[in-house]
Design a protein around this motif. Structure first.
Motif, PDB file in Angstrom:
ATOM      1  N   TYR A   1      68.078  33.526  36.381  1.00 48.07           N
ATOM      2  CA  TYR A   1      69.416  33.261  36.913  1.00 48.07           C
ATOM      3  C   TYR A   1      69.562  31.778  37.257  1.00 48.07           C
ATOM      4  CZ  TYR A   1      70.356  38.266  37.358  1.00 48.07           C
ATOM      5  OH  TYR A   1      70.569  39.595  37.106  1.00 48.07           O
ATOM      6  N   GLU A   2      69.196  30.926  36.307  1.00 44.59           N
ATOM      7  CA  GLU A   2      69.350  29.493  36.567  1.00 44.59           C
ATOM      8  C   GLU A   2      70.609  29.008  35.869  1.00 44.59           C
ATOM      9  OE1 GLU A   2      66.246  30.593  35.294  1.00 44.59           O
ATOM     10  OE2 GLU A   2      65.407  30.745  37.315  1.00 44.59           O
ATOM     11  N   PHE A   3      71.531  28.493  36.653  1.00 49.19           N
ATOM     12  CA  PHE A   3      72.798  28.019  36.092  1.00 49.19           C
ATOM     13  C   PHE A   3      73.140  26.655  36.693  1.00 49.19           C
ATOM     14  CE2 PHE A   3      73.047  32.676  36.169  1.00 49.19           C
ATOM     15  CZ  PHE A   3      73.232  32.934  34.826  1.00 49.19           C
ATOM     16  N   GLU A   4      73.848  25.852  35.898  1.00 45.60           N
ATOM     17  CA  GLU A   4      74.203  24.513  36.374  1.00 45.60           C
ATOM     18  C   GLU A   4      75.240  24.573  37.501  1.00 45.60           C
ATOM     19  OE1 GLU A   4      74.879  21.894  32.971  1.00 45.60           O
ATOM     20  OE2 GLU A   4      76.375  20.862  34.230  1.00 45.60           O
ATOM     21  N   THR A   5      76.161  25.508  37.420  1.00 39.00           N
ATOM     22  CA  THR A   5      77.277  25.511  38.370  1.00 39.00           C
ATOM     23  C   THR A   5      77.208  26.651  39.389  1.00 39.00           C
ATOM     24  OG1 THR A   5      78.668  26.891  36.978  1.00 39.00           O
ATOM     25  CG2 THR A   5      78.795  24.517  36.598  1.00 39.00           C
ATOM     26  N   LEU A   6      76.149  27.457  39.293  1.00 36.21           N
ATOM     27  CA  LEU A   6      76.007  28.591  40.226  1.00 36.21           C
ATOM     28  C   LEU A   6      74.605  28.599  40.787  1.00 36.21           C
ATOM     29  CD1 LEU A   6      77.412  31.466  37.935  1.00 36.21           C
ATOM     30  CD2 LEU A   6      78.691  30.212  39.686  1.00 36.21           C
TER      31      LEU A   6
ATOM     32  N   LEU B   1      79.091  29.598  44.144  1.00 30.76           N
ATOM     33  CA  LEU B   1      79.678  28.546  43.318  1.00 30.76           C
ATOM     34  C   LEU B   1      79.048  27.250  43.799  1.00 30.76           C
ATOM     35  CD1 LEU B   1      83.433  29.622  43.615  1.00 30.76           C
ATOM     36  CD2 LEU B   1      81.688  30.527  42.075  1.00 30.76           C
ATOM     37  N   ASN B   2      78.542  26.448  42.877  1.00 27.72           N
ATOM     38  CA  ASN B   2      77.682  25.364  43.343  1.00 27.72           C
ATOM     39  C   ASN B   2      78.019  23.993  42.755  1.00 27.72           C
ATOM     40  OD1 ASN B   2      75.563  24.384  44.888  1.00 27.72           O
ATOM     41  ND2 ASN B   2      74.053  24.713  43.257  1.00 27.72           N
ATOM     42  N   ARG B   3      79.266  23.580  42.957  1.00 29.54           N
ATOM     43  CA  ARG B   3      79.632  22.179  42.662  1.00 29.54           C
ATOM     44  C   ARG B   3      80.322  21.645  43.927  1.00 29.54           C
ATOM     45  NH1 ARG B   3      83.503  21.065  38.291  1.00 29.54           N
ATOM     46  NH2 ARG B   3      82.434  19.091  37.959  1.00 29.54           N
ATOM     47  N   PRO B   4      79.575  21.634  45.028  1.00 26.86           N
ATOM     48  CA  PRO B   4      80.236  21.321  46.310  1.00 26.86           C
ATOM     49  C   PRO B   4      80.951  19.985  46.314  1.00 26.86           C
ATOM     50  CG  PRO B   4      77.822  21.269  46.526  1.00 26.86           C
ATOM     51  CD  PRO B   4      78.112  21.847  45.191  1.00 26.86           C
ATOM     52  N   ASP B   5      80.393  18.978  45.612  1.00 31.18           N
ATOM     53  CA  ASP B   5      81.034  17.648  45.622  1.00 31.18           C
ATOM     54  C   ASP B   5      82.392  17.671  44.939  1.00 31.18           C
ATOM     55  OD1 ASP B   5      78.780  16.867  46.827  1.00 31.18           O
ATOM     56  OD2 ASP B   5      77.884  15.894  45.061  1.00 31.18           O
TER      57      ASP B   5
ATOM     58  N   THR C   1      81.402  24.348  31.907  1.00 30.50           N
ATOM     59  CA  THR C   1      80.103  25.003  32.106  1.00 30.50           C
ATOM     60  C   THR C   1      80.257  26.210  33.028  1.00 30.50           C
ATOM     61  OG1 THR C   1      79.168  22.802  31.985  1.00 30.50           O
ATOM     62  CG2 THR C   1      77.690  24.537  32.718  1.00 30.50           C
ATOM     63  N   PHE C   2      81.108  26.061  34.038  1.00 27.91           N
ATOM     64  CA  PHE C   2      81.314  27.161  34.986  1.00 27.91           C
ATOM     65  C   PHE C   2      81.753  28.442  34.268  1.00 27.91           C
ATOM     66  CE2 PHE C   2      84.558  29.679  37.130  1.00 27.91           C
ATOM     67  CZ  PHE C   2      83.822  30.200  38.188  1.00 27.91           C
ATOM     68  N   TRP C   3      82.705  28.308  33.328  1.00 34.08           N
ATOM     69  CA  TRP C   3      83.223  29.524  32.677  1.00 34.08           C
ATOM     70  C   TRP C   3      82.098  30.259  31.949  1.00 34.08           C
ATOM     71  CZ3 TRP C   3      87.650  30.566  34.700  1.00 34.08           C
ATOM     72  CH2 TRP C   3      88.535  29.545  35.051  1.00 34.08           C
ATOM     73  N   LYS C   4      81.204  29.458  31.344  1.00 38.58           N
ATOM     74  CA  LYS C   4      80.087  30.087  30.611  1.00 38.58           C
ATOM     75  C   LYS C   4      79.098  30.695  31.606  1.00 38.58           C
ATOM     76  CE  LYS C   4      80.494  26.958  26.745  1.00 38.58           C
ATOM     77  NZ  LYS C   4      80.302  25.527  26.511  1.00 38.58           N
TER      78      LYS C   4
ATOM     79  N   CYS D   1      76.215  35.053  34.011  1.00 44.59           N
ATOM     80  CA  CYS D   1      75.623  35.556  35.247  1.00 44.59           C
ATOM     81  C   CYS D   1      76.014  37.018  35.497  1.00 44.59           C
ATOM     82  CB  CYS D   1      76.081  34.668  36.402  1.00 44.59           C
ATOM     83  SG  CYS D   1      75.483  35.217  37.986  1.00 44.59           S
ATOM     84  N   PHE D   2      77.299  37.312  35.432  1.00 42.59           N
ATOM     85  CA  PHE D   2      77.730  38.688  35.728  1.00 42.59           C
ATOM     86  C   PHE D   2      77.346  39.663  34.619  1.00 42.59           C
ATOM     87  CE2 PHE D   2      79.649  39.152  39.809  1.00 42.59           C
ATOM     88  CZ  PHE D   2      79.833  37.844  40.222  1.00 42.59           C
ATOM     89  N   THR D   3      77.255  39.147  33.406  1.00 40.24           N
ATOM     90  CA  THR D   3      76.807  40.024  32.311  1.00 40.24           C
ATOM     91  C   THR D   3      75.371  40.460  32.594  1.00 40.24           C
ATOM     92  OG1 THR D   3      78.253  38.854  30.800  1.00 40.24           O
ATOM     93  CG2 THR D   3      76.481  40.131  29.797  1.00 40.24           C
TER      94      THR D   3
END
Ligand SMILES: CC/C=C\C=C\CC(=O)SCCNC(=O)CCNC(=O)[C@H](O)C(C)(C)COP(=O)(O)OP(=O)(O)OC[C@H]1O[C@@H](n2cnc3c(N)ncnc32)[C@H](O)[C@@H]1OP(=O)(O)O
Length: 430
Positions: free
Chosen positions: A156-161, A175-179, A187-190, A195-197
């Protein structure tokens, strides 16, 4: 078939059962033995036991075991790590061998001062800390350390989560783009789709808490990264119908990124703090429950950027609040509404003072749900979504068909007999 041509009966071999780990008499000391499902391990007595229920019960009542219970009871709700330390008294250097049943052994080297810390590894987070009063070290002496292994979040490694597992069977998707106020970029949409899949079919996940890192939950669509519009609108063809087909597919893909939240059979609890804008409303409208902080505010903002919201707000939001007139007002004007109003219209069901208490409350409810039969819980979700979109009789028919299979679940028997015996049932993974 056996040697004499007769059909051989399959012998039942008792193996380690995950549900034992959370059972009261065992939860503080019981561990799996990696690679040997017929054994269990007691971290109080530092010994192996045959992985049979009655053996575990017998062990928990044995004098030797009772004597081995530490004075200071250490909460080890999810402890899965077996620990064992060798120290060098002179240099105060030590080596802690952390045996992680989720993967191979690990060795941790460090100094006494460093003994309390969190380690993040592929297999999850280890919290390693020295138990007070058990600090004397001697060569080959086993030092008890508290080691909590949260259930694995490997894969479960994701750039935006950021995905963590705060409790057994619970995943926190953050959700992990706090800045960037968790704005939704390409990238988030992917990421959210993938992740949920994955969570949908993960037997270690029964409930999901969806939250946001940093100052606010989400600022919605990333307005500065216009890749989405570029890719939606760019086309080699000048033919408008061909262009439209391409855009249509692009929008449907974005829709699917949120649909997967609703299609995921595990309940999803949105934990919203501060702002939840535009795409954020699309996203949380897919969730099963919504809690928020006192300072939360919501905005169906698409109209302000020249759009009719197209990722589900117009379809789901009015069904949630059951007030068509108000929904239209909010969608036509883009007016912000606060936590109190969100609760009064039924968009959120609880308001908590701040983000910490919000997450605590969401995780607490998640724990309660996770303790129920996963067959029942997932049946509730699937049928609730189906019934929202169909008539009463179609819903009933679907329900009857569903339960004609699911009533045969072992969970029904377990739950009923636990209720009769006033015990807490423990259900197998699904
Ligand atoms: C096909 C279509 C699919 C989906 C469509 C969805 C529609 C929508 O989501 S509509 C809503 C779009 N969002 C907005 O209009 C919000 C715009 N942002 C703001 O109003 C404010 O930034 C704020 C969210 C209220 C936050 O204010 P504040 O706390 O004062 O922070 P800032 O200094 O403004 O921002 C910090 C940092 O975040 C970046 N940022 C904020 N919002 C977005 C955004 N939507 N997209 C991209 N980036 C955003 C902002 O640029 C700052 O970044 P720096 O690098 O520090 O400059």
């Amino acid at each position: 078939m056996g040697k004499n041509g007769k059909e051989e009966k399959k012998r039942y071999v008792q193996r380690f059962r995950q549900e034992w780990l959370s059972m009261k008499p065992f939860s503080e000391w019981l561990h799996e033995v990696p690679g040997d499902s017929q054994k269990a391990y007691c971290s109080f007595c530092k010994c192996e036991i045959i992985a049979k229920f009655h053996q575990l019960t017998k062990h928990s009542e044995a004098k030797k075991h009772i004597n081995a219970i530490p004075d200071q009871t250490v909460p080890l709700p999810l402890a899965k790590l077996l620990t064992n330390a060798e120290t060098n008294q002179k240099s105060k250097e030590y080596t802690i061998k952390v045996r992680n049943p989720l993967s191979e052994s690990d060795t941790y080297n460090g100094f006494e001062e460093e003994i309390h810390e969190e380690e993040e590894s592929e297999d999850g987070i280890y919290i390693v800390e020295r138990i007070e009063g058990q600090a004397q070290r001697s060569l080959n002496k086993v030092i008890s350390i508290q080691a909590k292994a949260m259930t694995s979040t490997t894969g479960y490694e994701f750039e935006t989560l950021k995905i963590t597992s705060p409790k057994q069977f619970i995943k926190n998707v953050e959700l992990n783009r706090p800045d960037k106020r968790n704005a939704m970029n390409t990238t988030f949409w992917k990421d959210i789709y993938n992740c949920f899949t994955k969570l949908s079919v993960d037997p270690d996940c029964r409930v999901i808490v969806l939250s946001g890192a940093g100052k606010m939950f989400t600022a919605g669509l990333d307005l500065y990264e216009n890749e989405i519009f570029k890719s939606l609108l760019s086309s080699d063809s000048q033919d408008s119908s061909r262009k439209s087909f391409k855009i249509l597919k692009g929008i449907q893909e974005l829709q699917e990124s949120f649909n997967v939240i609703e299609k995921c059979p595990k309940p999803v609890i949105a934990a919203v703090h501060n702002g939840c804008i535009g795409g954020g409303i699309d996203m949380i409208a897919c969730c099963d429950m919504r809690y928020c902080t006192q300072d939360a505010w919501f905005q169906i903002k698409e109209v302000d950027i020249g759009l009719a919201a197209d990722l589900g707000t117009l379809q789901r939001f009015p069904k949630i609040i059951g007030n068509d007139s108000l929904y239209r007002e909010l969608a036509y004007t883009g007016r912000k509404f606060d936590a109190e109003e969100a609760k009064s219209i039924g968009f959120v069901s609880r308001i908590l003072p701040d983000k910490n208490t919000l997450l605590e409350a969401a995780i607490l409810i998640a724990e309660q749900i996770a303790s129920k039969s996963p067959v029942a819980v997932q049946g509730i979700k699937v049928n609730s979504v189906y019934s929202r979109d169909h008539g009463v009789y179609q819903g009933l028919e679907y329900m009857a068909t569903w339960n004609s299979t699911m009533l045969q679940s072992e969970d029904v028997g377990k739950a009923v007999s636990a209720a009769i015996q006033k015990e807490t049932p423990v259900f197998s993974k699904l």
